[in-house]
Design an enzyme around this catalytic site. Sequence first.
Site, PDB file in Angstrom:
ATOM      1  N   HIS A  57      -2.424   0.474  -4.520  1.00 51.73           N
ATOM      2  CA  HIS A  57      -1.600   1.686  -4.592  1.00 51.73           C
ATOM      3  C   HIS A  57      -0.973   1.996  -3.223  1.00 51.73           C
ATOM      4  O   HIS A  57       0.202   2.343  -3.133  1.00 51.73           O
ATOM      5  CB  HIS A  57      -2.458   2.893  -4.991  1.00 51.73           C
ATOM      6  CG  HIS A  57      -3.086   2.809  -6.345  1.00 51.73           C
ATOM      7  ND1 HIS A  57      -4.445   2.719  -6.518  1.00 51.73           N
ATOM      8  CD2 HIS A  57      -2.555   2.813  -7.587  1.00 51.73           C
ATOM      9  CE1 HIS A  57      -4.731   2.685  -7.808  1.00 51.73           C
ATOM     10  NE2 HIS A  57      -3.590   2.729  -8.484  1.00 51.73           N
ATOM     11  N   LEU A 114      -7.471   5.663  -5.929  1.00 53.35           N
ATOM     12  CA  LEU A 114      -6.525   4.846  -5.177  1.00 53.35           C
ATOM     13  C   LEU A 114      -7.215   3.766  -4.347  1.00 53.35           C
ATOM     14  O   LEU A 114      -8.280   3.976  -3.779  1.00 53.35           O
ATOM     15  CB  LEU A 114      -5.687   5.741  -4.254  1.00 53.35           C
ATOM     16  CG  LEU A 114      -4.869   6.823  -4.960  1.00 53.35           C
ATOM     17  CD1 LEU A 114      -4.052   7.614  -3.940  1.00 53.35           C
ATOM     18  CD2 LEU A 114      -3.954   6.247  -6.037  1.00 53.35           C
TER      19      LEU A 114
END
Length: 279
Positions: free
Chosen positions: A37, A33
Amino acid sequence: MFIVKKPKQLTEFVARTRAQQRKIGYVPTMGALHDGHLSLIRSARAASDLTVCSIFVNPTQFNNPDDYKHYPITIETDIEKLVAAGCDVLFLPGVNDMYPSGFAAKHYELGHLETVLEGKYRPGHFQGVCQVVDRLLEIVQPDDLFMGQKDFQQCMVIQKLLELTHRQQVHLHILPTRREPDGLAMSSRNLRLDADQRSTATEIYRSLQAIRDQVQSSPFPELEQQARVRLERSGFAVDYVEIAKARDLSAPEGSKTPLVALIAASLGNIRLIDNLLLN
Ligand code: AMP
């Protein structure tokens, strides 16, 4: 944050939420991530009562086995980032949970979306994407779905999937691409770039900006060709540089309708994509 691994547990959890008339926002990811995100998680939080994120590196959407094998996995730091961003539930299934024995793969009629751009260069990719998102939506049953413009064509494919599977009640939110300070679109695959490749990678965004700056004054094929040459000189293997209608990715007729420029190009065996709205 609750971490749930089994589909049945998640379905029960969200059913309790829905029974209380609370809205469920959902962000599907493949992990590793980054702030792109997390911007989706923040938007989901702002619009929903319960924010669900999933991390699942879906084998069926990788047309290149090497890409799947080297896809970055950073689950411990992903969990820390999700907690810090205020995510409520992380769904972390295994391949057997997503595709239990007897799972029947469907075919999704995606029309021309499957034959242009990513569809053309990654055969089977969007069928794999639809397969996993269809299954994830069945498990999570969200009211709102949050995705990034970074994957422009994927957003169109998912909108089509919602129609094909009669889930028009699910609202797809498409959020702007988050970039590094030098313009490179954030991507999990950036973790695989070495220092030289990382500094070269910014050429993709620069090429997109050059197209945008000249879109009113130069013929489109010329702009596409200039960007291709620029990228190849920097060391990229270019799959495509294309200007298309932003509405449906069909061939552009002029600069009156909204347009998007899209690029896919590789440095070594790391393939990067990006796009920019032009007008
Ligand atoms: P991925 O983990 O690459 O499958 O991406 C999960 C979601 O995050 C997708 O909806 C992507 O479009 C979105 N996403 C990926 N990179 C970015 C970015 N740089 N900015 C905004 N959203 C992104």
